[in-house]
Design a protein around this motif. Sequence first.
Motif, PDB file in Angstrom:
ATOM      1  N   PHE A  54       1.658   2.672  14.122  1.00  0.00           N
ATOM      2  CA  PHE A  54       2.075   3.709  13.174  1.00  0.00           C
ATOM      3  C   PHE A  54       3.541   3.544  12.782  1.00  0.00           C
ATOM      4  N   LEU A  55       4.407   3.292  13.774  1.00  0.00           N
ATOM      5  CA  LEU A  55       5.833   3.154  13.490  1.00  0.00           C
ATOM      6  C   LEU A  55       6.116   1.972  12.572  1.00  0.00           C
ATOM      7  N   HIS A  56       5.344   0.907  12.694  1.00  0.00           N
ATOM      8  CA  HIS A  56       5.501  -0.230  11.787  1.00  0.00           C
ATOM      9  C   HIS A  56       4.916   0.081  10.404  1.00  0.00           C
ATOM     10  N   SER A  57       3.784   0.749  10.400  1.00  0.00           N
ATOM     11  CA  SER A  57       3.072   0.981   9.151  1.00  0.00           C
ATOM     12  C   SER A  57       3.801   1.959   8.236  1.00  0.00           C
ATOM     13  N   VAL A  58       4.469   2.960   8.822  1.00  0.00           N
ATOM     14  CA  VAL A  58       5.144   3.948   7.974  1.00  0.00           C
ATOM     15  C   VAL A  58       6.299   3.322   7.196  1.00  0.00           C
ATOM     16  N   MET A  59       6.846   2.234   7.718  1.00  0.00           N
ATOM     17  CA  MET A  59       7.914   1.559   6.970  1.00  0.00           C
ATOM     18  C   MET A  59       7.393   1.010   5.647  1.00  0.00           C
ATOM     19  N   VAL A  60       6.143   0.557   5.649  1.00  0.00           N
ATOM     20  CA  VAL A  60       5.533   0.067   4.419  1.00  0.00           C
ATOM     21  C   VAL A  60       5.320   1.224   3.448  1.00  0.00           C
ATOM     22  N   GLN A  61       4.887   2.372   3.967  1.00  0.00           N
ATOM     23  CA  GLN A  61       4.684   3.529   3.088  1.00  0.00           C
ATOM     24  C   GLN A  61       6.011   4.003   2.502  1.00  0.00           C
ATOM     25  N   GLU A  62       7.060   4.059   3.314  1.00  0.00           N
ATOM     26  CA  GLU A  62       8.355   4.499   2.816  1.00  0.00           C
ATOM     27  C   GLU A  62       8.931   3.526   1.791  1.00  0.00           C
TER      28      GLU A  62
ATOM     29  N   LEU B  59       0.822  -5.373   8.164  1.00  0.00           N
ATOM     30  CA  LEU B  59      -0.599  -5.072   8.168  1.00  0.00           C
ATOM     31  C   LEU B  59      -1.321  -5.895   9.242  1.00  0.00           C
ATOM     32  N   TYR B  60      -0.999  -7.182   9.349  1.00  0.00           N
ATOM     33  CA  TYR B  60      -1.601  -8.008  10.399  1.00  0.00           C
ATOM     34  C   TYR B  60      -1.255  -7.443  11.780  1.00  0.00           C
ATOM     35  N   ASN B  61       0.006  -7.051  11.919  1.00  0.00           N
ATOM     36  CA  ASN B  61       0.464  -6.454  13.176  1.00  0.00           C
ATOM     37  C   ASN B  61      -0.363  -5.215  13.522  1.00  0.00           C
ATOM     38  N   ASN B  62      -0.577  -4.370  12.512  1.00  0.00           N
ATOM     39  CA  ASN B  62      -1.355  -3.144  12.707  1.00  0.00           C
ATOM     40  C   ASN B  62      -2.783  -3.433  13.136  1.00  0.00           C
ATOM     41  N   LEU B  63      -3.405  -4.379  12.453  1.00  0.00           N
ATOM     42  CA  LEU B  63      -4.801  -4.693  12.759  1.00  0.00           C
ATOM     43  C   LEU B  63      -4.944  -5.208  14.184  1.00  0.00           C
ATOM     44  N   LEU B  64      -4.008  -6.038  14.628  1.00  0.00           N
ATOM     45  CA  LEU B  64      -4.068  -6.567  15.993  1.00  0.00           C
ATOM     46  C   LEU B  64      -3.830  -5.461  17.022  1.00  0.00           C
TER      47      LEU B  64
ATOM     48  N   SER C  34       1.030 -10.282  -1.974  1.00  0.00           N
ATOM     49  CA  SER C  34       0.961 -11.613  -1.382  1.00  0.00           C
ATOM     50  C   SER C  34       0.598 -11.494   0.088  1.00  0.00           C
ATOM     51  N   LEU C  35      -0.141 -12.478   0.577  1.00  0.00           N
ATOM     52  CA  LEU C  35      -0.470 -12.521   1.995  1.00  0.00           C
ATOM     53  C   LEU C  35       0.694 -13.036   2.826  1.00  0.00           C
ATOM     54  N   VAL C  36       1.713 -13.574   2.139  1.00  0.00           N
ATOM     55  CA  VAL C  36       2.922 -14.046   2.822  1.00  0.00           C
ATOM     56  C   VAL C  36       4.073 -13.147   2.382  1.00  0.00           C
ATOM     57  N   SER C  37       4.161 -11.966   3.000  1.00  0.00           N
ATOM     58  CA  SER C  37       5.205 -11.001   2.687  1.00  0.00           C
ATOM     59  C   SER C  37       5.397 -10.116   3.911  1.00  0.00           C
ATOM     60  N   ARG C  38       6.469  -9.343   3.890  1.00  0.00           N
ATOM     61  CA  ARG C  38       6.751  -8.512   5.058  1.00  0.00           C
ATOM     62  C   ARG C  38       5.700  -7.423   5.224  1.00  0.00           C
ATOM     63  N   GLU C  39       5.274  -6.820   4.125  1.00  0.00           N
ATOM     64  CA  GLU C  39       4.246  -5.778   4.250  1.00  0.00           C
ATOM     65  C   GLU C  39       2.931  -6.348   4.754  1.00  0.00           C
ATOM     66  N   ALA C  40       2.613  -7.589   4.376  1.00  0.00           N
ATOM     67  CA  ALA C  40       1.398  -8.231   4.879  1.00  0.00           C
ATOM     68  C   ALA C  40       1.504  -8.474   6.377  1.00  0.00           C
ATOM     69  N   SER C  41       2.693  -8.903   6.833  1.00  0.00           N
ATOM     70  CA  SER C  41       2.864  -9.131   8.274  1.00  0.00           C
ATOM     71  C   SER C  41       2.733  -7.831   9.053  1.00  0.00           C
TER      72      SER C  41
END
Length: 662
Positions: A256-264, A350-355, A341-348
């Motif tokens: 959650f803490l990583h994902s909210v940065m993408v939302q902000e 998302l991968y982090n979240n899924l794992l 893009s799949l090679v971007s900070r928000e994509a990373s």
Amino acid sequence: MAELGRAALVICLGLAVYACVAGAYAARRGRRRLSLSARNALIASFAAAVVASIVLVVALVRHDFSFAYVAEHSARRLPTLYTLSAFWGGQEGSLLLWLLILSAYSAAVVLINRRSAPDLVAWVVPVLGGVAIFFAFMLVAVSSPFDTQVAPADGSGLNPSLQNPYMLIHPPLLYLGYVGLTVPFAFGIGSLLARRADERWIVATRRWTLAAWGFLGIGQLLGAHWAYVEVGWGGYFAWDPVENAALMPWLAATAFLHSVMVQEKKGMLKIWNMLLVVLAFCLALFGTFLTRSGILNSIHSFTESPLGPWFLGFIIFVTVASLSLIYLRLPLLRVRTKLESLVSREASFLYNNLLLVAFSLTILWGVLYPILSEAVQGEASHVSGPYYNFFLRAFGLPLLILMGIGPLLAWRRTSVRALGRTFAWPAAVTLAAGGALLAAGAGSSVPGLIAYTFSAFVIASIVVEFVRGTKARKAVAGESWPVAFSSLIARNRRRYGGYVVHAAIVLLAIGIAGSSAYDTTREAKLRPGQSMEIRGYTLTYQRLVERQSENAREIRAQVDVRRGSDHQGTLSAGKNNYPVEQQTSNEVAIRSDFLNGEDLFLIAQQIDPNGTVFFKVEVLPLVNLIWLAGFIFIGGALIALWPDARESRRLAERYGYVAARA
């Protein structure tokens, strides 16, 4: 005294009911004065919970065994500090601690945010009140700490494994984490009820979530160290259901803490963040349910426990109600912004979240499977360590490398040229580290070698980020290197505090890999004067020593330790016999060699009447890095938590409210 405690809990329940019902009506109808009244009731419930807690503490200190709870969890010979820790040593006391911390969080969070987000707080109050109703009702009607009886001459004492200094702080820290996750949950649900789709609820709860996450993390590390020095089996984490109960919400909160940065930053992942905050809160409830419902003993204990069915029903209700509300608000939460893009900070991220979520749910299945198998088949099928260790490697190693990759990627998309330029130094360090590790013999464990190599990559990427940021700051402001470095962190506390936390996780990974993949174990049955050898150490059993402490009879086997011709001192391992509790505990001996980066761990597994002792000895490389990681973790969390006036003003301008001091 018992009547005062019961009355305080009844008042607390009544105030929580009023805060929930009146608060919901006021928020829906826009009744400002009624909303303020509901908020004041929620704050007053904290005072009632404090009174109830004081009553229980006084009863424990006075050894008032007319309280059934005091008689079951303390004794006259119990040291005072452990007598106080008996507050959370049992079922009813731990529920009262839950309610006390919940009411404290509730009072603080609504007072701090009453001006910055009044329309949101109007809906948060009934949500917090609803959670408080459940715990207050349990204490009033189901499992009260104020039940009385004819006072026995003495109490039953406290579980010997809980008579350890770590138990004075480990459970309260975990509860601060568990209960703290109620705050982002309440604000998330409150924003849905208020039909708000902006990020104000995330801004209002960011530091509360960080604090709860930090408490959970430190609480788990303290619990691991307690297991290491107290339980006496030579390890620090055994994938026990109680340990998993704290790990699962921490993983969800990390996501959650990583994902909210993408939302902000990009306005994306709104639905995902709502799901994560619900998942984290439900897993926190599930952790309390696991430890307090009796279900860990057997499905039969669960059905006989007064708490089990109530807890399960509440978790189901929260899950169904939250998911239903998210479904109803889907049109509000959907956004047009897409992943470019799949090679971007928000994509990373998302991968982090899924794992992280996959790992959390994998652990959840491992905890639930024995329970479900017993319910269906009548016999529990236990999930052992290899199951968890497999998924730790399967999810943990990719997560480790992502910690190094993510910060180096740009938002939106990263070009191939920029990618090569950014990864040049970390890749070079990784190759050099891998070669050095192979030359040093680390290839005996492939997972260990991979963990070490990935850790080198992450550390290199963190250093690159700090150097790059400091260099840019120095060029812009004309400051010296030390001043530029400190001002860089001061102006970007959340980002660079996160990097410090990443460094702590790397040290944790290295410590886990070293102590689990490269450890050495020996066992021997020795008589006085006999010796055993392990990894260059010579241990000579000298004699048995007995002594009486305040509440236990202690027996210790004294062992002389040498390494080559150097005398390393004497270790004393043995057992404690507790006459009141009628239990025996292992008492281990540990010698930490910081220069060589290893621990010598001695266990006296069996002591025979003739003085013969069966010893188990382990040499654990790099295990101290795990405890060092805890201090660095605290430092990184504090940096990220530290208030930033400039950030508050920027957020106030964005959302048009008075900056909150959170």
